[in-house]
Motif scaffolding. Structure first.
Motif, PDB file in Angstrom:
ATOM      1  N   LYS A   8       3.730 -27.861  79.251  1.00 45.32           N
ATOM      2  CA  LYS A   8       4.478 -26.320  79.368  1.00 45.32           C
ATOM      3  C   LYS A   8       5.673 -26.449  78.883  1.00 45.32           C
ATOM      4  O   LYS A   8       6.148 -25.712  77.780  1.00 45.32           O
ATOM      5  CB  LYS A   8       4.371 -25.637  80.513  1.00 45.32           C
ATOM      6  CG  LYS A   8       4.830 -24.360  80.528  1.00 45.32           C
ATOM      7  CD  LYS A   8       4.772 -23.391  82.071  1.00 45.32           C
ATOM      8  CE  LYS A   8       5.513 -22.069  81.776  1.00 45.32           C
ATOM      9  NZ  LYS A   8       4.985 -21.384  83.478  1.00 45.32           N
ATOM     10  N   ALA A   9       6.376 -27.371  79.382  1.00 46.56           N
ATOM     11  CA  ALA A   9       7.815 -27.612  79.132  1.00 46.56           C
ATOM     12  C   ALA A   9       8.103 -28.046  77.415  1.00 46.56           C
ATOM     13  O   ALA A   9       9.215 -27.449  76.758  1.00 46.56           O
ATOM     14  CB  ALA A   9       8.505 -28.479  80.010  1.00 46.56           C
ATOM     15  N   THR A  10       7.091 -28.975  77.224  1.00 44.86           N
ATOM     16  CA  THR A  10       7.125 -29.410  75.686  1.00 44.86           C
ATOM     17  C   THR A  10       6.989 -28.236  74.702  1.00 44.86           C
ATOM     18  O   THR A  10       7.492 -28.006  73.725  1.00 44.86           O
ATOM     19  CB  THR A  10       6.451 -30.720  75.612  1.00 44.86           C
ATOM     20  OG1 THR A  10       6.452 -31.452  76.512  1.00 44.86           O
ATOM     21  CG2 THR A  10       6.428 -31.213  74.219  1.00 44.86           C
ATOM     22  N   ILE A  11       5.738 -27.668  74.983  1.00 48.24           N
ATOM     23  CA  ILE A  11       5.382 -26.419  73.929  1.00 48.24           C
ATOM     24  C   ILE A  11       6.273 -25.473  74.228  1.00 48.24           C
ATOM     25  O   ILE A  11       6.526 -24.782  73.001  1.00 48.24           O
ATOM     26  CB  ILE A  11       3.964 -26.012  74.308  1.00 48.24           C
ATOM     27  CG1 ILE A  11       2.912 -27.133  74.124  1.00 48.24           C
ATOM     28  CG2 ILE A  11       3.638 -24.641  73.787  1.00 48.24           C
ATOM     29  CD1 ILE A  11       1.608 -26.873  74.625  1.00 48.24           C
ATOM     30  N   GLN A  12       7.072 -24.845  75.168  1.00 48.75           N
ATOM     31  CA  GLN A  12       8.124 -23.828  75.223  1.00 48.75           C
ATOM     32  C   GLN A  12       9.090 -24.368  74.388  1.00 48.75           C
ATOM     33  O   GLN A  12       9.824 -23.565  73.931  1.00 48.75           O
ATOM     34  CB  GLN A  12       8.449 -23.631  76.657  1.00 48.75           C
ATOM     35  CG  GLN A  12       7.560 -22.755  77.380  1.00 48.75           C
ATOM     36  CD  GLN A  12       7.744 -22.391  78.833  1.00 48.75           C
ATOM     37  OE1 GLN A  12       8.704 -23.154  79.545  1.00 48.75           O
ATOM     38  NE2 GLN A  12       7.267 -21.299  79.549  1.00 48.75           N
ATOM     39  N   GLU A  13       9.554 -25.588  74.329  1.00 48.59           N
ATOM     40  CA  GLU A  13      10.742 -25.975  73.689  1.00 48.59           C
ATOM     41  C   GLU A  13      10.466 -25.901  72.196  1.00 48.59           C
ATOM     42  O   GLU A  13      11.610 -25.571  71.357  1.00 48.59           O
ATOM     43  CB  GLU A  13      11.270 -27.613  73.936  1.00 48.59           C
ATOM     44  CG  GLU A  13      12.268 -28.069  73.231  1.00 48.59           C
ATOM     45  CD  GLU A  13      12.542 -29.701  73.701  1.00 48.59           C
ATOM     46  OE1 GLU A  13      13.138 -30.437  72.745  1.00 48.59           O
ATOM     47  OE2 GLU A  13      11.955 -30.127  74.559  1.00 48.59           O
ATOM     48  N   VAL A  14       9.048 -26.261  71.791  1.00 54.27           N
ATOM     49  CA  VAL A  14       8.804 -25.828  70.358  1.00 54.27           C
ATOM     50  C   VAL A  14       8.729 -24.231  69.957  1.00 54.27           C
ATOM     51  O   VAL A  14       9.420 -23.927  68.956  1.00 54.27           O
ATOM     52  CB  VAL A  14       7.496 -26.544  70.229  1.00 54.27           C
ATOM     53  CG1 VAL A  14       6.972 -26.083  68.742  1.00 54.27           C
ATOM     54  CG2 VAL A  14       7.360 -28.049  69.984  1.00 54.27           C
ATOM     55  N   LEU A  15       8.354 -23.578  70.901  1.00 52.31           N
ATOM     56  CA  LEU A  15       8.362 -22.315  70.643  1.00 52.31           C
ATOM     57  C   LEU A  15       9.658 -21.475  70.661  1.00 52.31           C
ATOM     58  O   LEU A  15      10.012 -20.569  69.864  1.00 52.31           O
ATOM     59  CB  LEU A  15       7.324 -21.317  71.576  1.00 52.31           C
ATOM     60  CG  LEU A  15       5.817 -21.816  71.838  1.00 52.31           C
ATOM     61  CD1 LEU A  15       5.318 -21.109  73.023  1.00 52.31           C
ATOM     62  CD2 LEU A  15       5.218 -21.373  70.430  1.00 52.31           C
ATOM     63  N   ARG A  16      10.646 -22.120  71.206  1.00 51.67           N
ATOM     64  CA  ARG A  16      12.139 -21.697  71.442  1.00 51.67           C
ATOM     65  C   ARG A  16      12.879 -22.007  70.424  1.00 51.67           C
ATOM     66  O   ARG A  16      13.879 -21.496  70.239  1.00 51.67           O
ATOM     67  CB  ARG A  16      12.572 -22.202  72.967  1.00 51.67           C
ATOM     68  CG  ARG A  16      13.681 -21.519  73.318  1.00 51.67           C
ATOM     69  CD  ARG A  16      14.501 -21.644  74.614  1.00 51.67           C
ATOM     70  NE  ARG A  16      13.483 -21.434  75.613  1.00 51.67           N
ATOM     71  CZ  ARG A  16      12.856 -22.313  76.276  1.00 51.67           C
ATOM     72  NH1 ARG A  16      12.905 -23.620  76.065  1.00 51.67           N
ATOM     73  NH2 ARG A  16      11.752 -22.008  77.447  1.00 51.67           N
ATOM     74  N   CYS A  17      12.464 -22.974  69.545  1.00 51.47           N
ATOM     75  CA  CYS A  17      13.592 -23.181  68.551  1.00 51.47           C
ATOM     76  C   CYS A  17      13.308 -22.495  67.247  1.00 51.47           C
ATOM     77  O   CYS A  17      12.695 -21.393  67.229  1.00 51.47           O
ATOM     78  CB  CYS A  17      12.790 -24.848  67.884  1.00 51.47           C
ATOM     79  SG  CYS A  17      11.273 -24.681  66.936  1.00 51.47           S
ATOM     80  N   ASP A  18      14.677 -22.345  66.611  1.00 49.90           N
ATOM     81  CA  ASP A  18      15.011 -21.260  65.627  1.00 49.90           C
ATOM     82  C   ASP A  18      13.992 -21.146  64.684  1.00 49.90           C
ATOM     83  O   ASP A  18      13.628 -20.220  64.110  1.00 49.90           O
ATOM     84  CB  ASP A  18      16.479 -21.546  65.102  1.00 49.90           C
ATOM     85  CG  ASP A  18      17.472 -21.247  66.144  1.00 49.90           C
ATOM     86  OD1 ASP A  18      17.300 -20.585  67.175  1.00 49.90           O
ATOM     87  OD2 ASP A  18      18.791 -21.705  65.816  1.00 49.90           O
TER      88      ASP A  18
END
Length: 550
Positions: free
Chosen positions: A396-406
Motif C-alpha cells: 500500500k505505502a509503495t503504491i500510494q507514493e507512486v499515485l501521489r507523485c506529480d
C-alpha cells in the motif's frame, strides 16, 4: 447458316450484358438450349456462353440444359484428338468448350436423373484418368489446356460434394501438383485443396499432405503461394494435428511477409482457442503470439485470452506465472504489458508465495514498463496497482507514493489524472471491507461467440468463414468460457468498475450494468461517502415493488 447462329448468340449475349432488362427469353429458351445439340462446334461454344450468363439469373428456366451439356461433354471427353481435328488444340479436343460445359454444370446441383448423373461421373473419371497419362506433347500449350479441363472438373466435383471416390481422387491429383515446378500449378492446387479440406469425404485425404504443405510454407519464394499454404493448414486443422499446425504457423510468423501477418495472427488465435484441450497450451500459444508479432495482435485477441483465463479456474495460476516470466524480458511488447497488468492484478496472489514473484517484485516489474506505454495501457496499470493494494496490503505505502507523485495526480491526460486521484483517495479513506467490495475479483464473463472469428470473416470477406466454423465457435466458446452459471452476477461485475465511467473504464470493452432493481449491498452507505468529504449523498431513485423506476 452456322455462322449466323453463332453471331446471333454472341450478339444476344452482348446485348444482355449491356441491358439485361431488354432480353426476355420466354419461348426462345428451348431454342437456345437446343443449340447445344448443334453439329457446329462454334455454335455450341457461343450458345454455352449465352446460357451460362442467362442461367445465373434464371437457373430454373434453363435447367433442361444440364442433360444436354452432360451429353455433349461425354462426346468430347470420349473422343480421340483426331475426331475433332478443327477444334483440337495441341492434342486436347475442344478444351475451351469442355471448360465452358464444366463451368455451366457448376450453376446447378447434381442431376436427379440416375442415367445422366452416371454419365457425368464417367466423364469426370475419364478426365482424372487422362491427367495421369503421359503427356502427348512437351509444349506448354498442351499441359495448359489439359490442366485447365482438369481444374474445372475438380471444381465441379467440389461443387457437388457428393461423390467420395471422386473427391479423394481429386485430392490425390492435386497433391501431385503441390511439388510441381510450375508456381501457378502449386498455387491452384493449394487453393483447390483448401475447399476440399472442408468436405467430410476428403478432409482425411487432404491431411495426408500436411508435411508437403508445411514445406511449401517454409520454402516457397512467392508470397501468394505461402499465403495459400497457410490457408490450407488452417483449413485442414483439427484436434489431431492442431498443436503441430499451430507450432509451424508460429514458427513461420517470425519471418512472414508483413502483408499477411495480421491474418496469420488471427488464424493462430482461432485455432488455439478452437482446439484447446490443455488450457496452459492455449495461454502459452497466445503469449508466444504476442511476443513474436505483438504489433499485429488486435485487441480482440488479448481480450479473449483474458476472458478465458478469468473463466477457467484451473489455468489462472499458470497464466499468472507465465505472464510474470514473459514480462521479465528486456524488450516486452505493450500488448504483453496489458495482459500482464490485468492477469497479475486479478491473480497475482496465486504466485505471491514464491519469493521470486513476491507482491513487491510483481509491482516493480509492472511499474518498470509504465513509462514506456501509451495512455490506455497506463490507465490499465493504475487499475492493476489499486488491485494490488487489495490483494497485498503490504504494498500500500509503495503504491500510494507512486499515485501521489506529480506525474500522476497532475498528469496532462484527464483519464490518468482522474484515476490516480480517485485510487489514491480510495486507498486512503476506504476500510478494508469497502476496498475488498469495490475491488473484488472479476466474475466470469457470459458465454459469447468469439470476436476473433468475426474479425477474420470481416477481413477475408463474407465467404471466408463457413457456417460450420461459426457454429463450432459458439459451441466451443461455452466450453472455453467455463459455462455461464459460475461466479457473481452482473451487479458484482459492475461494483469492480471504476467510479466514473469513461472510454477506458471497462478494460475489456464488455460493459455489464447492474439490474435497475438490484438490492443495495450492506456497504452501500460506505461506498457513497468514499469520495465525498462533505455534503449529503444524492437520494437514490425511487423504485417500486416490481423493481422498475417510478
Amino acid at each position: 447458316m452456322d455462322s449466323v447462329k453463332q453471331s446471333a448468340a454472341l450478339c444476344l449475349l452482348r446485348l444482355y450484358k449491356t441491358s439485361p432488362d431488354l432480353v426476355l427469353m420466354g419461348e426462345w429458351t428451348s431454342r437456345v438450349v437446343h443449340l447445344l445439340n448443334d453439329q457446329h462446334m462454334g455454335v455450341v461454344t457461343a450458345a454455352i456462353s449465352l446460357i451460362t450468363c442467362l442461367s445465373q439469373k434464371n437457373p430454373d428456366e434453363f435447367k433442361t440444359c444440364v442433360s444436354l451439356a452432360v451429353s455433349r461433354l461425354s462426346r468430347i471427353v470420349s473422343s480421340a484428338s483426331t475426331d475433332l481435328q478443327d477444334y483440337t488444340y495441341y492434342f486436347v479436343p475442344a478444351p475451351w468448350l469442355s471448360c465452358k460445359l464444366l463451368r455451366l454444370l457448376q450453376c446447378y446441383p447434381p442431376p436427379e436423373d440416375g442415367a445422366v448423373k452416371g454419365r457425368l461421373v464417367e466423364c469426370l473419371e475419364t478426365i482424372l484418368n487422362k491427367a495421369q497419362e503421359p503427356p502427348k506433347s512437351k509444349k506448354v500449350q498442351h499441359s495448359n489446356a489439359k490442366n485447365a479441363i482438369l481444374f474445372e472438373a475438380i471444381s465441379l466435383i467440389i461443387h457437388y460434394d457428393s461423390e467420395p471416390n471422386l473427391l479423394v481422387r481429386a485430392c490425390n491429383q492435386l497433391g501431385q501438383f503441390l511439388q510441381h515446378r510450375e508456381t501457378n500449378l502449386r498455387y491452384l492446387a493449394l487453393e483447390s485443396m483448401c475447399t476440399l479440406a472442408s468436405s467430410e469425404f476428403s478432409h482425411e485425404a487432404v491431411k495426408t499432405h500436411i508435411e508437403t504443405v508445411i514445406n511449401a510454407l517454409k520454402t516457397e519464394r512467392d508470397v501468394s503461394v505461402r499465403q495459400r499454404a497457410a490457408d490450407l493448414l488452417y483449413a485442414m486443422c483439427d484436434r489431431s494435428n492442431a498443436k503441430q499446425i499451430v507450432a509451424e504457423m508460429l514458427s513461420y510468423l517470425e519471418t512472414a511477409d508483413y502483408s499477411i501477418r495480421e491474418e496469420m495472427v488471427l488464424k493462430v488465435a482461432i485455432l488455439a482457442e478452437k482446439y484447446a484441450v490443455d488450457y496452459s497450451w492455449y495461454v502459452d500459444t497466445i503469449l508466444n503470439l504476442i511476443r513474436i508479432a505483438g504489433d499485429y495482435v488486435s485487441e480482440e485477441v488479448w481480450y479473449r485470452v483474458i476472458q478465458i483465463v478469468i473463466n477457467r479456474d484451473d489455468v489462472q495460476g499458470y497464466a499468472a506465472k507465465t505472464v510474470f516470466e514473459a514480462l521479465q524480458a528486456p524488450a516486452c511488447h505493450e500488448n504483453m504489458v496489458k495482459v500482464g497488468g490485468y492477469i497479475l492484478g486479478e491473480f497475482g496472489n496465486l504466485i505471491a508465495g514464491d519469493p521470486r514473484s513476491s507482491p513487491l517484485v510483481q509491482f516493480n516489474l509492472l511499474h518498470s514498463k509504465f513509462h514506456l506505454c501509451s495512455v490506455p495501457t497506463r490507465a490499465l496499470l493504475l487499475s492493476a496497482y489499486i488491485k494490488f493494494i487489495n490483494l497485498f496490503p503490504e504494498t500500500k505505502a509503495t503504491i500510494q507514493e507512486v499515485l501521489r507523485c506529480d506525474s500522476q495526480i497532475r498528469n496532462s491526460d484527464v483519464e490518468l489524472q482522474q484515476r490516480a486521484v480517485e485510487y489514491l483517495k480510495l486507498s486512503s479513506i476506504a476500510s478494508t471491507d469497502v476496498l475488498a467490495t469495490v475491488l473484488e475479483e472479476m466474475p466470469p464473463f457470459p458465454e459469447r461467440e468469439s470476436s476473433i472469428l468475426a474479425k477474420l470473416k470481416k477481413k477475408k470477406g463474407p465467404g471466408a468463414v463457413s457456417a460450420t466454423e461459426l457454429d463450432d465457435s459458439k459451441r466451443e466458446g461455452g466450453e472455453l468460457n467455463g459455462g455461464g452459471d459460475r461466479g457473481p452476477d452482473a451487479a458484482g461485475m459492475a461494483s469492480s468498475n471504476a467510479s466514473t465511467p469513461s472510454p477506458s473504464a471497462d478494460l475489456l470493452g464488455i460493459r455489464s450494468a447492474a439490474p435497475v432493481g438490484a438490492a443495495p449491498s450492506s456497504t452501500g452507505s460506505l461506498l457513497v461517502d468514499v469520495f465525498s468529504e462533505a455534503g449529503p449523498a444524492a437520494p437514490a431513485a425511487a423504485v417500486n415493488d416490481d423493481g422498475f423506476l417510478r
